[in-house]
Design a protein around this motif. Structure first.
Motif, mmCIF file in Angstrom:
data_model
loop_
_atom_site.group_PDB
_atom_site.id
_atom_site.type_symbol
_atom_site.label_atom_id
_atom_site.label_comp_id
_atom_site.label_asym_id
_atom_site.label_seq_id
_atom_site.Cartn_x
_atom_site.Cartn_y
_atom_site.Cartn_z
ATOM 1 N N MET A 1 37.462 43.224 35.345
ATOM 2 C CA MET A 1 37.913 42.881 36.681
ATOM 3 C C MET A 1 37.439 41.469 37.030
ATOM 4 O O MET A 1 36.322 41.095 36.717
ATOM 5 N N THR A 2 38.288 40.720 37.699
ATOM 6 C CA THR A 2 37.982 39.351 38.090
ATOM 7 C C THR A 2 37.474 39.321 39.528
ATOM 8 O O THR A 2 37.945 40.067 40.377
ATOM 9 N N LEU A 3 36.538 38.453 39.778
ATOM 10 C CA LEU A 3 35.997 38.284 41.126
ATOM 11 C C LEU A 3 37.041 37.630 42.020
ATOM 12 O O LEU A 3 37.630 36.616 41.659
ATOM 13 N N THR A 4 37.286 38.210 43.183
ATOM 14 C CA THR A 4 38.244 37.668 44.141
ATOM 15 C C THR A 4 37.528 36.705 45.072
ATOM 16 O O THR A 4 36.610 37.095 45.784
ATOM 17 N N LEU A 5 37.925 35.436 45.048
ATOM 18 C CA LEU A 5 37.276 34.421 45.878
ATOM 19 C C LEU A 5 38.178 33.901 46.996
ATOM 20 O O LEU A 5 37.766 33.046 47.778
ATOM 21 N N THR A 6 39.389 34.417 47.068
ATOM 22 C CA THR A 6 40.292 34.038 48.155
ATOM 23 C C THR A 6 40.253 35.137 49.220
ATOM 24 O O THR A 6 39.902 36.280 48.918
ATOM 25 N N ASN A 8 40.725 38.228 51.249
ATOM 26 C CA ASN A 8 41.320 39.466 50.771
ATOM 27 C C ASN A 8 41.145 40.589 51.787
ATOM 28 O O ASN A 8 41.224 41.754 51.440
ATOM 29 N N ILE A 9 40.857 40.235 53.029
ATOM 30 C CA ILE A 9 40.705 41.243 54.071
ATOM 31 C C ILE A 9 41.655 40.908 55.211
ATOM 32 O O ILE A 9 41.944 39.732 55.447
ATOM 33 N N PRO A 10 42.154 41.932 55.894
ATOM 34 C CA PRO A 10 43.002 41.659 57.049
ATOM 35 C C PRO A 10 42.195 40.923 58.119
ATOM 36 O O PRO A 10 41.034 41.271 58.355
ATOM 37 N N ASP A 11 42.766 39.917 58.720
ATOM 38 C CA ASP A 11 42.143 39.183 59.816
ATOM 39 C C ASP A 11 40.739 38.666 59.456
ATOM 40 O O ASP A 11 39.742 39.047 60.064
#
Length: 63
Positions: A1-6, A8-11
């Motif tokens: 799995m890749t780390l998400t750095l953008t 990625n949560i609502p609001d």
């Protein structure tokens, strides 16, 4: 799995405001303790040690 750095949560701005509001009225020590507890709760939620290690490395040297 890749780390998400953008985002990625609502609001994300609303979440950031909520996070800041949780610190209102806290002393510096209480604020640091809150952050530490929150980090541990979220780390436990993630659970994947390789993702946690990648997050630690990303936080110490952001892009």
């Amino acid at each position: 799995m890749t780390l998400t750095l953008t985002p990625n949560i609502p609001d994300p701005d609303g979440f950031y405001e909520e996070l800041l509001s949780m610190h209102e009225g806290l002393t510096d020590a209480q604020s640091k303790a809150f952050n530490a507890r929150l980090i541990l709760i979220l780390a436990n939620q993630i659970g994947d040690r390789s993702i946690l290690t990648a997050a630690l490395k990303a936080a110490i040297s952001p892009p």
